[in-house]
Design a protein around this motif. Structure first.
Motif, PDB file in Angstrom:
ATOM      1  N   ARG A   1       0.831  -1.210   0.000  1.00 41.83           N
ATOM      2  CA  ARG A   1       0.000   0.000   0.000  1.00 41.83           C
ATOM      3  C   ARG A   1       0.867   1.264   0.000  1.00 41.83           C
ATOM      4  NH1 ARG A   1      -4.176  -1.692   4.712  1.00 41.83           N
ATOM      5  NH2 ARG A   1      -2.380  -2.870   5.471  1.00 41.83           N
ATOM      6  N   LEU A   2       1.790   1.304  -0.952  1.00 43.13           N
ATOM      7  CA  LEU A   2       2.703   2.451  -1.038  1.00 43.13           C
ATOM      8  C   LEU A   2       1.983   3.735  -1.455  1.00 43.13           C
ATOM      9  CD1 LEU A   2       5.774   0.681  -2.687  1.00 43.13           C
ATOM     10  CD2 LEU A   2       5.636   1.543  -0.352  1.00 43.13           C
ATOM     11  N   HIS A   3       0.771   3.597  -1.999  1.00 37.66           N
ATOM     12  CA  HIS A   3      -0.002   4.794  -2.384  1.00 37.66           C
ATOM     13  C   HIS A   3      -0.397   5.612  -1.147  1.00 37.66           C
ATOM     14  CE1 HIS A   3      -2.672   1.330  -1.950  1.00 37.66           C
ATOM     15  NE2 HIS A   3      -3.637   2.146  -1.585  1.00 37.66           N
ATOM     16  N   PHE A   4      -0.410   4.955   0.027  1.00 32.26           N
ATOM     17  CA  PHE A   4      -0.707   5.684   1.265  1.00 32.26           C
ATOM     18  C   PHE A   4       0.534   6.363   1.837  1.00 32.26           C
ATOM     19  CE2 PHE A   4      -4.273   2.496   1.673  1.00 32.26           C
ATOM     20  CZ  PHE A   4      -5.290   3.434   1.505  1.00 32.26           C
ATOM     21  N   CYS A   5       1.675   5.700   1.663  1.00 37.70           N
ATOM     22  CA  CYS A   5       2.905   6.240   2.247  1.00 37.70           C
ATOM     23  C   CYS A   5       4.115   5.629   1.536  1.00 37.70           C
ATOM     24  CB  CYS A   5       2.954   5.922   3.745  1.00 37.70           C
ATOM     25  SG  CYS A   5       4.349   6.673   4.585  1.00 37.70           S
ATOM     26  N   PRO A   6       5.015   6.466   0.985  1.00 34.16           N
ATOM     27  CA  PRO A   6       6.189   5.946   0.258  1.00 34.16           C
ATOM     28  C   PRO A   6       7.115   5.132   1.162  1.00 34.16           C
ATOM     29  CG  PRO A   6       5.942   8.330  -0.057  1.00 34.16           C
ATOM     30  CD  PRO A   6       4.992   7.931   1.030  1.00 34.16           C
ATOM     31  N   ALA A   7       7.851   4.207   0.550  1.00 31.71           N
ATOM     32  CA  ALA A   7       8.733   3.292   1.290  1.00 31.71           C
ATOM     33  C   ALA A   7       9.762   4.032   2.144  1.00 31.71           C
ATOM     34  CB  ALA A   7       9.433   2.345   0.315  1.00 31.71           C
ATOM     35  N   GLU A   8      10.350   5.101   1.619  1.00 30.72           N
ATOM     36  CA  GLU A   8      11.400   5.799   2.373  1.00 30.72           C
ATOM     37  C   GLU A   8      10.857   6.383   3.682  1.00 30.72           C
ATOM     38  OE1 GLU A   8      14.652   5.518   1.824  1.00 30.72           O
ATOM     39  OE2 GLU A   8      13.931   4.187   0.225  1.00 30.72           O
ATOM     40  N   ILE A   9       9.646   6.935   3.615  1.00 26.43           N
ATOM     41  CA  ILE A   9       9.036   7.511   4.828  1.00 26.43           C
ATOM     42  C   ILE A   9       8.673   6.388   5.806  1.00 26.43           C
ATOM     43  CG2 ILE A   9       7.025   8.786   5.716  1.00 26.43           C
ATOM     44  CD1 ILE A   9       7.178  10.529   3.209  1.00 26.43           C
ATOM     45  N   GLN A  10       8.151   5.285   5.273  1.00 24.82           N
ATOM     46  CA  GLN A  10       7.842   4.127   6.123  1.00 24.82           C
ATOM     47  C   GLN A  10       9.094   3.659   6.871  1.00 24.82           C
ATOM     48  OE1 GLN A  10       5.657   0.779   4.604  1.00 24.82           O
ATOM     49  NE2 GLN A  10       4.475   2.003   3.153  1.00 24.82           N
ATOM     50  N   LYS A  11      10.204   3.519   6.132  1.00 32.18           N
ATOM     51  CA  LYS A  11      11.441   3.019   6.752  1.00 32.18           C
ATOM     52  C   LYS A  11      11.955   3.975   7.822  1.00 32.18           C
ATOM     53  CE  LYS A  11      13.554   2.017   2.730  1.00 32.18           C
ATOM     54  NZ  LYS A  11      14.576   1.501   1.783  1.00 32.18           N
ATOM     55  N   LYS A  12      11.913   5.272   7.509  1.00 31.35           N
ATOM     56  CA  LYS A  12      12.402   6.286   8.447  1.00 31.35           C
ATOM     57  C   LYS A  12      11.670   6.205   9.792  1.00 31.35           C
ATOM     58  CE  LYS A  12      12.853  11.326   8.891  1.00 31.35           C
ATOM     59  NZ  LYS A  12      12.628  12.628   8.224  1.00 31.35           N
ATOM     60  N   TYR A  13      10.332   6.098   9.725  1.00 30.13           N
ATOM     61  CA  TYR A  13       9.570   6.151  10.977  1.00 30.13           C
ATOM     62  C   TYR A  13       9.365   4.780  11.609  1.00 30.13           C
ATOM     63  CZ  TYR A  13       9.227  11.071  10.112  1.00 30.13           C
ATOM     64  OH  TYR A  13       9.561  12.386   9.909  1.00 30.13           O
ATOM     65  N   PHE A  14       9.623   3.718  10.858  1.00 31.49           N
ATOM     66  CA  PHE A  14       9.710   2.392  11.474  1.00 31.49           C
ATOM     67  C   PHE A  14      10.932   2.392  12.398  1.00 31.49           C
ATOM     68  CE2 PHE A  14      10.751  -2.375  10.560  1.00 31.49           C
ATOM     69  CZ  PHE A  14      10.261  -2.745  11.801  1.00 31.49           C
ATOM     70  N   GLU A  15      12.069   2.837  11.867  1.00 22.70           N
ATOM     71  CA  GLU A  15      13.301   2.915  12.690  1.00 22.70           C
ATOM     72  C   GLU A  15      13.105   3.790  13.914  1.00 22.70           C
ATOM     73  OE1 GLU A  15      17.157   2.352  11.815  1.00 22.70           O
ATOM     74  OE2 GLU A  15      17.009   2.637   9.652  1.00 22.70           O
TER      75      GLU A  15
ATOM     76  N   GLU B   1      13.218   3.539  18.861  1.00 27.16           N
ATOM     77  CA  GLU B   1      13.640   4.478  19.902  1.00 27.16           C
ATOM     78  C   GLU B   1      12.596   4.524  21.025  1.00 27.16           C
ATOM     79  OE1 GLU B   1      14.512   9.066  19.535  1.00 27.16           O
ATOM     80  OE2 GLU B   1      15.336   8.012  17.802  1.00 27.16           O
ATOM     81  N   LEU B   2      11.327   4.548  20.592  1.00 29.77           N
ATOM     82  CA  LEU B   2      10.212   4.599  21.543  1.00 29.77           C
ATOM     83  C   LEU B   2      10.129   3.298  22.347  1.00 29.77           C
ATOM     84  CD1 LEU B   2       7.643   5.964  22.629  1.00 29.77           C
ATOM     85  CD2 LEU B   2       6.446   5.216  20.568  1.00 29.77           C
ATOM     86  N   ALA B   3      10.265   2.173  21.641  1.00 34.58           N
ATOM     87  CA  ALA B   3      10.214   0.867  22.324  1.00 34.58           C
ATOM     88  C   ALA B   3      11.345   0.740  23.335  1.00 34.58           C
ATOM     89  CB  ALA B   3      10.297  -0.263  21.297  1.00 34.58           C
ATOM     90  N   TRP B   4      12.533   1.201  22.951  1.00 38.36           N
ATOM     91  CA  TRP B   4      13.689   1.098  23.829  1.00 38.36           C
ATOM     92  C   TRP B   4      13.529   2.004  25.051  1.00 38.36           C
ATOM     93  CZ3 TRP B   4      17.103  -2.173  25.091  1.00 38.36           C
ATOM     94  CH2 TRP B   4      18.273  -1.816  25.758  1.00 38.36           C
ATOM     95  N   ALA B   5      13.056   3.229  24.803  1.00 40.96           N
ATOM     96  CA  ALA B   5      12.857   4.184  25.908  1.00 40.96           C
ATOM     97  C   ALA B   5      11.841   3.657  26.909  1.00 40.96           C
ATOM     98  CB  ALA B   5      12.409   5.538  25.357  1.00 40.96           C
ATOM     99  N   MET B   6      10.792   2.999  26.402  1.00 38.93           N
ATOM    100  CA  MET B   6       9.713   2.507  27.265  1.00 38.93           C
ATOM    101  C   MET B   6       9.960   1.083  27.766  1.00 38.93           C
ATOM    102  SD  MET B   6       7.905   5.156  27.310  1.00 38.93           S
ATOM    103  CE  MET B   6       6.842   4.403  28.498  1.00 38.93           C
TER     104      MET B   6
END
Length: 320
Positions: free
Chosen positions: A122-136, A140-145
Motif C-alpha cells: 500500500r505504497l499509495h498511502f505512504c512511500p517506502a522511504e518515509i515508512q522506513k524512516k519512521y519504522f526505525e 527508539e520509543l520501544a527502547w525508551a519505554m
C-alpha cells in the motif's frame, strides 16, 4: 469451550464497524460490550487493542481503560507514517507518542509499541522511504519505554528484516502480526530469537498459507483475529478445520446476540486456534492454547509469569 484460555493480540476496536458504521453509514448501535461478552464466553481472557496512529492510539487507550481485561498498543502504522511530516513538527509528534506511551504504561494498559513496520502493498498511502524512516524511529520509543513491539510486515520482508537486524540492540521482543508471507519469510522472522509470529484468518486462506503456518513452531506463535478484518471465510482453505460457530446476521438485521456477517470479532480467535491445530495435526487443543497463551504472556504480560512461578513455588497449582 471456555476452559481453553486465549489472548487475542490484535483487535481494531477503534474501527467504526464496532460503532455500527460501515462505509460511513450507520446500521446499528455501538456494540463493543456485546462483542466483549461473546469473547469472554469463548475463553478469551485478554485483548490487545491496536493503535495505528497518534489519535487512534489515544482512542485505543481510552477503550482499554473501560475494562480490566483490555490492553493496547501505541504507535504509527506504516501506511500512516506521513502523519509525522504532515504534523509540521515530526519530533513534537514523536514526543506526543512518548507521552501517551508513558501515560498508558503508568495506567498498566500499554503493553507494546506499534502497530509499526513496513507495508509495500500500500505504497499509495505512504512511500517506502518515509515508512522506513519512521519504522526505525519507533525502535527508539520501544527502547525508551522498555516495551515489546507489535509489528506489521507486508510484501517487505527484506527491508523489514534488515531494519530489525540493525535495531536488534533496541528490541527486547515482539510479534510480526497478521503474517501472510512465504516459507522463506517465515524462516527469516524465526531467525530472530526474540520474535514471535501472529496468525489470523488472513494467514489461513490458501493451502500454501496452511503449509507455511504448519512450519511455525508452536513455541513461536500467537493467535489473533485482527478484527473487524481477517475473518476465516467459507472460501478459505482453513475452513475445513473450523469446529466452533456462532450465529450471525447481516448488519441490516442486527441482533446483539449474533455476530455481524462479514465483521470479524475476538470470539472467533477460537476458530484460528482450531485451524492451527488442524493443519498441524495437533489433537490436544487445550495444550496448544496453553503454549500460545504462555508465549503471549512472556512478551506482553511478563508479570503474569512471575506471579505464576511464585504461586507454583509456594504450592499453588494451575497458575497459568
Amino acid at each position: 469451550m471456555a476452559s481453553t484460555r486465549m489472548i487475542d493480540i490484535a483487535v481494531n476496536f477503534t474501527d467504526s464497524m464496532f460503532r455500527g458504521i460501515y462505509n460511513g453509514k450507520q446500521y446499528h448501535v455501538a456494540d463493543i460490550s456485546a462483542v466483549l461478552s461473546r469473547a469472554w464466553g469463548a475463553g478469551i481472557d485478554r485483548i490487545i487493542v491496536t493503535g495505528g496512529s497518534l489519535e487512534e492510539s489515544k482512542e485505543a487507550l481510552a477503550i482499554a481503560e473501560s475494562d480490566a481485561r483490555l490492553f493496547c498498543t501505541v504507535g504509527v502504522h506504516p501506511t500512516r507514517c506521513k502523519e509525522f511530516d504532515d504534523s509540521g513538527d515530526p519530533e513534537k509528534h514523536f514526543q506526543a507518542l512518548v507521552s501517551l506511551a508513558k501515560e498508558g504504561v503508568e495506567k498498566g494498559k500499554v503493553v507494546a509499541i506499534g502497530e509499526c513496520g513496513l507495508d509495500y502493498d500500500r505504497l499509495h498511502f505512504c512511500p517506502a522511504e518515509i515508512q522506513k524512516k519512521y519504522f526505525e524511529k519507533q525502535f527508539e520509543l520501544a527502547w525508551a519505554m522498555k516495551l515489546p513491539m507489535f509489528l506489521h510486515m507486508r510484501a517487505a520482508a527484506e527491508d523489514f528484516c534488515n531494519i530489525l537486524e540493525q535495531n536488534n540492540h533496541r528490541f527486547c521482543s515482539g510479534v510480526a502480526h497478521s503474517f501472510t508471507g512465504s516459507a522463506e519469510d517465515r524462516e527469516r522472522l524465526l531467525s530472530f530469537s526474540n520474535l514471535f509470529i501472529g496468525v489470523n484468518g488472513c494467514s489461513l486462506k490458501t493451502a500454501e498459507n496452511l503449509d507455511v503456518v504448519k512450519g511455525i513452531p508452536v513455541e513461536r506463535m500467537m493467535i489473533e483475529t485482527d478484527s473487524p478484518y481477517c475473518e476465516i471465510k467459507n472460501t478459505h482453505a482453513g475452513i475445513s478445520y473450523v469446529q466452533s460457530l456462532w450465529p450471525s446476521k447481516k448488519k441490516e438485521k442486527y441482533d446483539p446476540d449474533s455476530t455481524v456477517k462479514g465483521r470479524n470479532e475476538p470470539c472467533l480467535a477460537r476458530q484460528v486456534l482450531e485451524v492451527v491445530a488442524g493443519c498441524k495435526g495437533i489433537a490436544d487443543i487445550d495444550q496448544l492454547s496453553k503454549t500460545i497463551y504462555h508465549n503471549t504472556c512472556r512478551v506482553f504480560f511478563p508479570h503474569d509469569l512471575d506471579s505464576a512461578a511464585d504461586a507454583l513455588l509456594s504450592g499453588g497449582h494451575d497458575a497459568i
